[in-house]
Design a protein around this motif. Structure first.
Motif, PDB file in Angstrom:
ATOM      1  N   TYR A 182       0.844  -1.206   0.000  1.00 59.58           N
ATOM      2  CA  TYR A 182       0.000   0.000   0.000  1.00 59.58           C
ATOM      3  C   TYR A 182       0.877   1.253   0.000  1.00 59.58           C
ATOM      4  O   TYR A 182       0.588   2.226  -0.697  1.00 59.58           O
ATOM      5  N   ALA A 183       1.954   1.213   0.781  1.00 63.09           N
ATOM      6  CA  ALA A 183       2.858   2.369   0.866  1.00 63.09           C
ATOM      7  C   ALA A 183       3.448   2.699  -0.503  1.00 63.09           C
ATOM      8  O   ALA A 183       3.652   3.879  -0.831  1.00 63.09           O
ATOM      9  N   ASP A 184       3.742   1.677  -1.319  1.00 65.64           N
ATOM     10  CA  ASP A 184       4.283   1.927  -2.660  1.00 65.64           C
ATOM     11  C   ASP A 184       3.284   2.704  -3.512  1.00 65.64           C
ATOM     12  O   ASP A 184       3.657   3.608  -4.275  1.00 65.64           O
ATOM     13  N   LEU A 185       2.002   2.342  -3.398  1.00 67.99           N
ATOM     14  CA  LEU A 185       0.972   3.024  -4.190  1.00 67.99           C
ATOM     15  C   LEU A 185       0.791   4.476  -3.750  1.00 67.99           C
ATOM     16  O   LEU A 185       0.295   5.305  -4.518  1.00 67.99           O
ATOM     17  N   MET A 186       1.184   4.785  -2.520  1.00 68.95           N
ATOM     18  CA  MET A 186       1.046   6.153  -2.019  1.00 68.95           C
ATOM     19  C   MET A 186       2.136   7.085  -2.544  1.00 68.95           C
ATOM     20  O   MET A 186       2.102   8.298  -2.302  1.00 68.95           O
ATOM     21  N   GLU A 187       3.079   6.555  -3.310  1.00 67.75           N
ATOM     22  CA  GLU A 187       4.195   7.365  -3.797  1.00 67.75           C
ATOM     23  C   GLU A 187       3.852   8.137  -5.074  1.00 67.75           C
ATOM     24  O   GLU A 187       4.670   8.245  -5.981  1.00 67.75           O
ATOM     25  N   PHE A 188       2.652   8.686  -5.173  1.00 68.19           N
ATOM     26  CA  PHE A 188       2.298   9.518  -6.335  1.00 68.19           C
ATOM     27  C   PHE A 188       2.670  10.976  -6.048  1.00 68.19           C
ATOM     28  O   PHE A 188       2.815  11.384  -4.887  1.00 68.19           O
TER      29      PHE A 188
END
Length: 354
Positions: A45-51
């Protein structure tokens, strides 16, 4: 069943504060491994928050959907999308990546509105343009307990996997409850008594499992054509308010103003006798499922009873409210929300036997 009233006075249930996210503990992780709910994921989930920014998603009528499209650098997006395809394979086929050989990630959307701040993923089969959705969310322990109770006690199977603080959920198909009331609830082809019957059963399940905040947009209506009529099933799609609040009415969908159309349907087409009959049918079904899954529900009880998933004030308020509602002083001995659910189930078993 009376809409929005307690003791003859108007009542509209409200949730004043946002529920905190509870972490997945080692005890819960052990339970998830035992029942094949854990999986090693290539992205989190944390990876997807890297926008770096988002743009609003607008529906076909020009209204803001409260979802946003996150924007990633090209090299980051490629890695994320490849990882999302593997996540889908783990969710749908125990990791067999052959099912995603001809699929591509068409869309990623983010919602900052819900408790779990979910990402909604649309994956498309390039051979026939058939698409599916799934969700990546923060792993909230109380939400996971809600999913497990739905699996064990309701007639609805759920599909999800967890890795650390990342939760991946299958999309639950159906017409959102608020959309159904706006355009379909008065369809002359639909038998209103069948819709009312399903709402009574849904209300009963939520009361027993302490699934809160079932406003119309937090459940879907599934419609199945039968040989001589249509069958209906109401399914929860949001488990964020699982046994957290202290107000008993939070766990009774009939007291939400958003569900007034369903309550009115019950009042118009059902009698007190038929409402009791449908409640008893649902209780009997719950008893059968609890007995069939007694080892699993005992394991879930044991691990959840060791965790802090609400506040002492809420537990006290709820046990007093349920003691009054069911006229049962045994609720005063409940120390946790899990104890209250266990007491609810014991009540159901006693009612079915009597």
């Amino acid at each position: 069943m009376e809409a929005g009233k307690i003791n003859g006075e108007a009542y509209d249930v409200r949730i004043s504060k946002k529920k905190p996210i509870y972490p997945v503990t080692s005890g819960l992780r052990k339970y998830l491994r035992t029942y094949q709910r854990d999986a090693r994921m290539p992205i989190s989930y944390a990876d997807l928050m890297e926008f770096y920014e988002t743009s609003p998603v607008i529906d076909k009528n020009g209204k803001d959907t409260l979802w946003e499209t996150p924007l990633y650098p090209p090299h980051v997006q490629e890695n994320l999308y490849n990882g999302l395809k593997i996540l889908y394979a783990k969710l749908k086929a125990s990791g067999n990546t052959r099912i995603v050989e001809h699929k591509y990630i068409d869309r990623v959307e983010y919602c900052a509105f819900g408790n779990s701040h979910p990402f909604r993923i649309r994956i498309v089969n390039r051979l026939n343009d058939v698409y599916d959705y799934f969700y990546v969310k923060q792993a909230d322990a109380s939400r996971i307990y809600g999913l497990e109770l739905e699996q064990i006690i309701s007639p609805n199977p759920v599909n999800y996997i967890v890795d650390g603080q990342t939760l991946v959920e299958e999309h639950i198909v159906g017409i959102p409850g608020d959309v159904f009331t706006q355009s379909l609830i008065n369809n002359p082809d639909y038998n209103p008594k069948r819709i009312a019957k399903e709402f009574v059963k849904f209300n009963e399940r939520c009361m027993i499992t302490l699934l809160g905040d079932m406003r119309a947009y937090n459940f879907v209506v599934q419609i199945t054509p039968d040989f001589d009529d249509f069958q209906f099933r109401i399914r929860a799609i949001d488990f964020d308010q699982q046994f957290y609040e202290g107000n008993p009415k939070i766990y009774m969908p009939q007291f939400f103003k958003d569900n007034l159309a369903y309550v009115q349907l019950c009042m118009e087409h059902l009698t007190a006798t038929t409402v009791l009959q449908y409640q008893q049918e649902e209780r009997s079904s719950i008893v059968h499922r609890v007995r069939s899954e007694r080892h699993r529900i005992a394991a879930l009880r044991d691990v959840s009873n060791t965790e802090e998933l609400s506040t002492a004030v809420h537990v006290k308020q709820l046990r007093e409210g349920y003691a009054d509602f069911y006229r049962n002083e045994h609720y005063f001995g409940c120390r946790t929300m899990t104890d209250i659910i266990e007491m609810n189930v014991k009540n159901v078993i006693r009612q079915v036997k009597s």
